[in-house]
Design an enzyme around this catalytic site. Structure first.
Site, PDB file in Angstrom:
ATOM      1  N   HIS A 238     -36.645  30.370  58.181  1.00 40.61           N
ATOM      2  CA  HIS A 238     -37.842  30.006  58.947  1.00 40.61           C
ATOM      3  C   HIS A 238     -37.557  29.339  60.294  1.00 40.61           C
ATOM      4  O   HIS A 238     -38.099  28.271  60.603  1.00 40.61           O
ATOM      5  CB  HIS A 238     -38.753  29.108  58.119  1.00 40.61           C
ATOM      6  CG  HIS A 238     -39.731  29.873  57.264  1.00 40.61           C
ATOM      7  ND1 HIS A 238     -40.597  30.805  57.782  1.00 40.61           N
ATOM      8  CD2 HIS A 238     -39.952  29.852  55.923  1.00 40.61           C
ATOM      9  CE1 HIS A 238     -41.325  31.324  56.801  1.00 40.61           C
ATOM     10  NE2 HIS A 238     -40.943  30.764  55.663  1.00 40.61           N
ATOM     11  N   ASN A 297     -42.269  38.230  53.729  1.00 38.53           N
ATOM     12  CA  ASN A 297     -43.663  38.398  54.139  1.00 38.53           C
ATOM     13  C   ASN A 297     -43.895  37.930  55.576  1.00 38.53           C
ATOM     14  O   ASN A 297     -44.905  38.283  56.194  1.00 38.53           O
ATOM     15  CB  ASN A 297     -44.600  37.649  53.187  1.00 38.53           C
ATOM     16  CG  ASN A 297     -44.431  36.143  53.231  1.00 38.53           C
ATOM     17  OD1 ASN A 297     -43.335  35.633  53.024  1.00 38.53           O
ATOM     18  ND2 ASN A 297     -45.511  35.421  53.491  1.00 38.53           N
ATOM     19  N   HIS A 298     -42.962  37.162  56.146  1.00 35.64           N
ATOM     20  CA  HIS A 298     -43.100  36.742  57.544  1.00 35.64           C
ATOM     21  C   HIS A 298     -42.446  37.716  58.515  1.00 35.64           C
ATOM     22  O   HIS A 298     -42.525  37.492  59.723  1.00 35.64           O
ATOM     23  CB  HIS A 298     -42.539  35.334  57.747  1.00 35.64           C
ATOM     24  CG  HIS A 298     -43.519  34.266  57.402  1.00 35.64           C
ATOM     25  ND1 HIS A 298     -44.354  33.679  58.330  1.00 35.64           N
ATOM     26  CD2 HIS A 298     -43.827  33.705  56.210  1.00 35.64           C
ATOM     27  CE1 HIS A 298     -45.117  32.788  57.726  1.00 35.64           C
ATOM     28  NE2 HIS A 298     -44.819  32.781  56.440  1.00 35.64           N
ATOM     29  N   HIS A 347     -37.830  39.236  48.140  1.00 33.18           N
ATOM     30  CA  HIS A 347     -38.372  38.011  48.721  1.00 33.18           C
ATOM     31  C   HIS A 347     -39.412  37.327  47.845  1.00 33.18           C
ATOM     32  O   HIS A 347     -39.328  36.121  47.584  1.00 33.18           O
ATOM     33  CB  HIS A 347     -38.983  38.300  50.097  1.00 33.18           C
ATOM     34  CG  HIS A 347     -39.509  37.057  50.755  1.00 33.18           C
ATOM     35  ND1 HIS A 347     -38.682  36.074  51.260  1.00 33.18           N
ATOM     36  CD2 HIS A 347     -40.781  36.602  50.942  1.00 33.18           C
ATOM     37  CE1 HIS A 347     -39.399  35.093  51.750  1.00 33.18           C
ATOM     38  NE2 HIS A 347     -40.679  35.371  51.567  1.00 33.18           N
TER      39      HIS A 347
END
Length: 491
Positions: A238, A297-298, A347
């Site tokens: 992230h 998902n990002h 993920h």
């Protein structure tokens, strides 16, 4: 409101302010049990759920608060924020409208309403033109004709240009000939100093990595056979670039003998997402068959437009094409990795029915669905979460499902697996063993968003296929806050 319930609410508020979100949820829940008629209890718990990224639960609580008090403005506001977080902008728009109607002098709410309107209009426009999108950005960028600014003082790339298979395409595709550990280490040092790569080099790196991803199957299969081989599995990073470097410092750099697998969510939230993506892509180019990336998902446009990656690309490289090219590369990422035939790494998690097999994953056409919707195998692989209860249930996030230990047990038995390894959720100790050891969660962003206080973790796997868990703490970083490039709707 009873005195005891009010006391619990006040304690919950203190826990919320101190970023102890699980404790806040527990305290508000106790207050609700004592007095379920108070809208403020549900609304405040909704805020704690938002902080825990349990957006579906937040929407449920805010809705309950509104049922109890139709004029409770904070509940509409929090429901709007939670809807925004799971890309339900039309729902958010209606709630922001209600907030502005009830509080016409709230400048912040007006600003969010206008921002939400802008996003809804943009999404409608993008949907209208997507049927006539034309060639991919990687096919139109003339990297060969670009110049490197003479002020650039970093390492040089040797780029070869090859003809396209489609004779209609006028540009030639860049292929990097001299990717090296030295280039990567010098680039890392530049990034630590806040410097950038020339756009020519950035485009060449992303386009070369894109070709690597295109040539991989949807489920990559990685054996770990030799005595001196090791695979390290990392979870979400992230955009926490300096914590990524801490993994490499503690655990060693990627090499032909030391493989790495990053299990999605490299970008968004943290404010060095482009740096992480570039470094990971450079290693993919250097060790194409020994360095692996799964999609999270990002790694999707809808999330990147809200959580910061799109804004970061534009701020740092002042070009819409940079984000568009990264977006194209994300859509080509594999969705899962099978390690030693015994560990499935993906993920999110497992599926809404028991019929799914490894062959079904192998056969997913990930290129047919550039931006995963709200259903189907791709969505479930990116979004689902475990639960303690048997069976399946609605997602606390508001997207996908939750699955219990019996679901994991059946999936592993059917497919001959020791366990499923996933990421997608913060674990305070960096990792967790769940579902009787058949489900492992690993999360590699310590002190997530500079607020959670969690450890990070990674897993080493050698040829005995035993899982070796390692934890690490967050390291200092320059004074740039998380979400620095995110949509204003998230604040």
């Amino acid at each position: 409101m009873t005195q005891e319930a009010n006391k619990l609410k006040d304690e919950g508020n203190k826990a919320l302010m101190a970023s102890r979100f699980d404790e806040a949820v527990e305290l508000y829940t106790k207050a609700i049990a004592l007095d379920p008629t108070q809208a403020v209890f549900f609304s405040n718990r909704a805020q704690a759920h938002i902080k825990n990224e349990a957006y579906g639960l937040a929407i449920n609580d805010a809705t309950e608060a509104i049922k109890l008090d139709a004029g409770y403005i904070k509940a509409y506001y929090r429901r709007a924020i939670a809807s925004t977080a799971i890309i339900k902008h039309h729902d958010a728009l209606e709630d922001f409208k209600r907030v502005v109607e009830k509080a016409p002098n709230d400048a912040g709410a007006k600003k969010k309403l206008e921002e939400c309107k802008k996003i809804v209009r943009r999404l409608a426009f993008e949907k209208a033109i997507e049927v006539d999108a034309g060639p991919a950005v990687s096919e139109t960028l003339d990297v060969e004709g670009m110049k490197v600014d003479n002020t650039y003082d970093g390492p040089e790339l040797e780029i070869e240009y090859v003809e396209r298979e489609d004779p209609k395409l006028k540009t030639r595709r860049p292929v990097i000939k001299n990717m090296s550990e030295d280039f990567i280490s010098q680039t890392i040092e530049r990034f630590k100093q806040g410097k950038r790569l020339p756009r020519k080099y950035l485009y060449a790196i992303v386009m070369h990595a894109l070709e690597c991803f295109k040539n991989e199957p949807t489920m990559v299969e990685v054996p770990v056979e030799a005595d001196d081989e090791q695979l390290t599995v990392c979870g979400d990073t992230h955009g926490q670039f300096f914590d990524l470097l801490e993994i490499f410092r503690k655990n060693g750099l990627p090499s032909n003998k030391h493989m790495y697998l990053f299990n999605g969510d490299f970008v968004d939230r943290g404010s060095w997402s482009t740096e992480i993506a570039v470094v990971l892509y450079c290693y993919k180019i250097l060790y194409p068959g020994r360095f692996f990336l799964n999609r999270g998902n990002h790694e999707t446009d809808s999330m990147n437009k809200v959580y910061g990656f799109e804004g970061e690309c534009k701020a740092k490289y002042t070009s819409d094409s940079v984000f568009a090219l990264f977006s194209e590369s994300f859509s080509a990422l594999p969705l899962a990795t099978l390690v030693g035939s015994k560990y499935l790494v993906l993920h999110g998690g497992l599926f809404s029915n028991d019929d799914v097999t490894l062959d079904d994953i192998r056969n997913v056409d990930r290129f047919a669905q550039k931006q995963p919707g709200q259903e189907g195998l791709i969505m479930e692989m990116l979004w689902t979460d475990p639960q303690d209860e048997a069976g399946r249930g609605p997602s606390k996030r508001g997207v996908g499902i939750q699955f219990g230990p019996d679901v994991t047990e059946r999936f592993c038995e059917k497919n001959g697996l020791n366990a499923v390894i996933r990421s997608h959720e913060v674990r305070m100790g960096g990792y967790s063993k769940e579902h009787n050891g058949k489900l492992i969660t690993v999360f590699s962003a310590p002190n997530y968003c500079d607020s959670q206080g969690n450890e990070g973790a990674y897993i080493n796997i050698k040829n005995d296929l035993q899982l070796q868990f390692n934890t690490f703490s967050a390291v200092p970083h320059p004074d740039v806050k998380p979400m620095a490039y995110a949509s204003n709707l998230m604040f």
